[in-house]
Design an enzyme around this catalytic site. Structure first.
Site, short mmCIF file in Angstrom:
data_model
loop_
_atom_site.label_atom_id
_atom_site.label_comp_id
_atom_site.label_asym_id
_atom_site.label_seq_id
_atom_site.Cartn_x
_atom_site.Cartn_y
_atom_site.Cartn_z
N HIS A 199 -5.27 13.47 0.56
CA HIS A 199 -4.21 14.44 0.94
C HIS A 199 -4.90 15.75 1.34
O HIS A 199 -5.74 15.76 2.23
CB HIS A 199 -3.26 14.55 -0.25
CG HIS A 199 -1.95 15.24 -0.01
ND1 HIS A 199 -1.47 15.60 1.22
CD2 HIS A 199 -0.98 15.67 -0.90
CE1 HIS A 199 -0.28 16.19 1.10
NE2 HIS A 199 0.04 16.24 -0.18
N HIS A 204 -2.63 8.71 9.12
CA HIS A 204 -1.49 9.38 8.49
C HIS A 204 -0.44 8.36 8.13
O HIS A 204 -0.26 7.37 8.85
CB HIS A 204 -0.88 10.42 9.45
CG HIS A 204 -0.05 11.44 8.76
ND1 HIS A 204 1.26 11.22 8.45
CD2 HIS A 204 -0.37 12.67 8.30
CE1 HIS A 204 1.72 12.30 7.83
NE2 HIS A 204 0.76 13.19 7.72
N ASP A 253 -5.60 18.05 8.81
CA ASP A 253 -6.83 18.46 8.14
C ASP A 253 -8.06 18.43 9.05
O ASP A 253 -9.10 18.99 8.70
CB ASP A 253 -7.10 17.55 6.92
CG ASP A 253 -6.13 17.82 5.78
OD1 ASP A 253 -5.71 18.99 5.65
OD2 ASP A 253 -5.78 16.89 5.04
C1 ACO Z 1 -2.35 16.73 4.80
C2 ACO Z 1 -2.58 15.29 4.64
O1 ACO Z 1 -2.42 14.77 3.58
S1 ACO Z 1 -3.00 14.39 6.02
C3 ACO Z 1 -4.00 13.04 5.40
C4 ACO Z 1 -5.32 13.56 4.89
N1 ACO Z 1 -6.17 12.47 4.43
C5 ACO Z 1 -7.22 12.04 5.14
O2 ACO Z 1 -7.52 12.51 6.24
C6 ACO Z 1 -8.04 10.95 4.50
C7 ACO Z 1 -8.33 9.82 5.48
N2 ACO Z 1 -7.12 9.11 5.81
C8 ACO Z 1 -6.64 8.11 5.01
O3 ACO Z 1 -7.24 7.74 4.01
C9 ACO Z 1 -5.32 7.44 5.40
O4 ACO Z 1 -5.16 7.46 6.78
C10 ACO Z 1 -4.11 8.09 4.69
C11 ACO Z 1 -4.30 8.11 3.19
C12 ACO Z 1 -3.88 9.50 5.18
C13 ACO Z 1 -2.84 7.28 5.04
O5 ACO Z 1 -2.98 6.08 4.40
P1 ACO Z 1 -1.95 4.86 4.50
O6 ACO Z 1 -0.74 5.19 5.23
O7 ACO Z 1 -1.78 4.35 3.13
O8 ACO Z 1 -2.76 3.82 5.36
P2 ACO Z 1 -3.74 2.76 4.78
O9 ACO Z 1 -4.60 3.34 3.72
O10 ACO Z 1 -2.92 1.56 4.41
O11 ACO Z 1 -4.62 2.45 6.05
C14 ACO Z 1 -4.25 1.56 7.10
C15 ACO Z 1 -5.52 1.04 7.77
O12 ACO Z 1 -6.14 2.08 8.48
C16 ACO Z 1 -7.45 2.33 7.99
N3 ACO Z 1 -7.64 3.76 7.91
C17 ACO Z 1 -6.68 4.67 7.67
N4 ACO Z 1 -7.23 5.89 7.70
C18 ACO Z 1 -8.53 5.73 7.96
C19 ACO Z 1 -9.59 6.63 8.10
N5 ACO Z 1 -9.39 7.94 7.99
N6 ACO Z 1 -10.81 6.14 8.36
C20 ACO Z 1 -11.00 4.83 8.49
N7 ACO Z 1 -10.04 3.92 8.36
C21 ACO Z 1 -8.80 4.37 8.10
C22 ACO Z 1 -7.48 1.71 6.60
O13 ACO Z 1 -8.76 1.33 6.21
C23 ACO Z 1 -6.56 0.54 6.78
O14 ACO Z 1 -7.25 -0.50 7.44
P3 ACO Z 1 -7.11 -2.00 6.93
O15 ACO Z 1 -5.66 -2.34 7.13
O16 ACO Z 1 -8.05 -2.73 7.83
O17 ACO Z 1 -7.51 -1.97 5.51
O1 OAA Z 2 2.95 14.21 5.17
C1 OAA Z 2 1.95 13.74 4.63
O2 OAA Z 2 1.92 12.60 4.09
C2 OAA Z 2 0.69 14.50 4.59
C3 OAA Z 2 0.71 15.70 5.46
O3 OAA Z 2 0.44 15.64 6.65
C4 OAA Z 2 1.08 16.97 4.87
O4 OAA Z 2 1.41 17.03 3.68
O5 OAA Z 2 1.09 17.99 5.58
#
Ligand code: ACO
Ligand code: OAA
Length: 378
Positions: free
Chosen positions: A224, A264, A315
């Site tokens: 997050h 996302h 981010d």
């Molecule tokens: C303000 C915020 O909170 S914005 C988000 C900030 N977080 C990040 O940038 C961390 C990196 N991103 C992630 O980990 C994810 O994209 C999340 C947590 C934001 C969203 O996760 P979810 O919706 O649960 O997607 P999930 O984890 O199921 O991923 C789906 C697929 O995409 C892949 N994937 C998703 N994000 C990434 C990433 N950043 N890098 C590489 N692979 C990724 C996963 O490995 C998964 O692949 P698979 O199906 O082959 O296993």
């Molecule tokens: O909406 C989300 O899951 C994460 C995000 O982009 C935020 O909190 O700004």
């Protein structure tokens, strides 16, 4: 009762809200009907807060009164200031310090004894927490760097005052403006994990300080809000190793690691906030005559789109934007918190207005008929 399992609550509707709307396929974000692009360009953080908390944009007189009320609440009580000093001296993690600050602020809040659902008291509490958290963060960061905290000024706006308290000097107009935009862009985002956490806490009729404390803890994780600092650490690592950023990302993916700042839960396309912050990052690079961080980021973005079909989230470009403003990397996630507190408190107030305890279920997959074994026989 449905037995369908929704891991991570993906797509599950649990509330009605008129605070923010996200169209994940179009890459659209609005706060109370207003497009994020318009708010970023035209509204200050204070104006955005007013909109979130009151449901409509303020008139000039309302905004002036609101800004004065916010500015008057910036100073910390001695207890919270001393707590920040001690945590900094103990080299605490900045997000842990923020979580503690959110909790500590309730002790001196004049409305602390009000009923948790008292709407008028909650508006005042939300204003105080939002006004004071930046002061706590700046004090923590300065003491950690061996400097004395700088007292807030009431004649600066919220964004400029934070940078003043952090650096001990009034920022130039461009820097203050970019920071104000970043605060606007991070202020709300539907039922993201930290906001959901705040509403779960509020749904038990715990108070707003408890809800914000829960939310800060939830924001801190690397999936997050914690991702913004990890993006900058990645860019720095690439730079220090004089590596091609695409090679770095290929290696990370080959090792099964996630690339911070991509992907996302709701957006299937580029996050609209990443577009705006990308432009800010580029403009700061151009002004400094060094587009290194921006160009590195663009190379990673292009590769991630091609290779994984993943686009940047908020981010990704906040990292190089903050870096070029001289903000310490471990303050990026706390900065997210000092903005998002506006959204957290707005959602908490909305939750209290039509509360029902939030309590989902887990499918039990354990044993149900275990035979009791006395301790001496185990
Ligand atoms: C303000 C915020 O909170 S914005 C988000 C900030 N977080 C990040 O940038 C961390 C990196 N991103 C992630 O980990 C994810 O994209 C999340 C947590 C934001 C969203 O996760 P979810 O919706 O649960 O997607 P999930 O984890 O199921 O991923 C789906 C697929 O995409 C892949 N994937 C998703 N994000 C990434 C990433 N950043 N890098 C590489 N692979 C990724 C996963 O490995 C998964 O692949 P698979 O199906 O082959 O296993
Ligand atoms: O909406 C989300 O899951 C994460 C995000 O982009 C935020 O909190 O700004």
């Amino acid at each position: 009762m449905s037995d369908e399992l929704k891991r991570g609550l993906e797509g599950v509707l649990v509330a009605e809200s008129d605070l923010s709307f996200i169209d994940g396929d179009e890459g659209k974000l609005v706060y109370r009907g207003y497009a994020i692009e318009d708010l970023a360009e035209h509204a200050s953080y204070e104006e955005t807060l007013y909109l979130l908390w009151n449901g409509e944009l303020p008139t000039e007189a309302e905004l002036a009164e609101f800004e004065d009320a916010m500015a008057a609440e910036r100073a910390l009580d001695d207890g919270t200031l001393e707590t920040m000093r001690r945590l900094a001296e103990a080299d605490e993690e900045p997000m842990a310090a923020m979580r503690t600050a959110a909790s500590a602020l309730s002790a001196s809040d004049p409305d602390t004894d009000a009923d948790p659902t008292d709407a008028e008291a909650n508006v005042r509490k939300a204003r105080r927490i939002t006004a004071k958290l930046p002061t706590a963060l700046a004090a923590f960061a300065r003491v950690r760097d061996g400097e004395e905290p700088v007292a807030p000024r009431e004649d600066l706006d919220h964004a400029a005052n934070f940078l003043y308290m952090l650096n001990g000097e009034v920022p130039d107009e461009v820097t203050a403006d970019v920071f104000d935009q970043a605060l606007v862009l991070h202020a709300d985002h539907g039922l993201n994990a930290s906001t959901f956490s705040a509403t779960v806490t509020a749904s038990t009729l715990a108070d707003i300080h408890s809800a914000v404390t829960s939310a800060v803890g939830t924001l801190s994780g690397s999936l997050h809000g914690g991702a913004n600092a990890n993006v900058m650490r990645m860019l720095q690592e690439v730079d220090e190793a004089d590596q091609d950023p695409v090679d770095w990302v290929k290696e990370a993916l080959a090792e099964g690691r996630r690339v911070a700042g991509f992907g996302h839960r709701v957006y299937n396309v580029k996050d609209p906030r990443a577009k705006i912050l990308g432009d800010r990052s580029e403009a700061l690079g151009e002004a400094a005559g060094d587009l290194k961080w921006y160009e590195m980021s663009v190379a990673i973005e292009e590769f991630m789109a091609e290779e994984k079909g993943l686009a940047p989230n908020v981010d990704f470009y906040s990292a190089s934007t903050y870096y070029q403003m001289g903000i310490p990397i471990d303050a990026y996630t706390p900065i997210f918190a000092i903005s998002r507190v506006g959204g957290w408190t707005a959602h908490v107030m909305e939750q209290y207005e039509d509360n029902r305890l939030i309590r989902p279920r887990a499918r039990y997959v354990g044993e149900t008929d275990a035979e009791w074994v006395p301790i001496e026989e185990r």
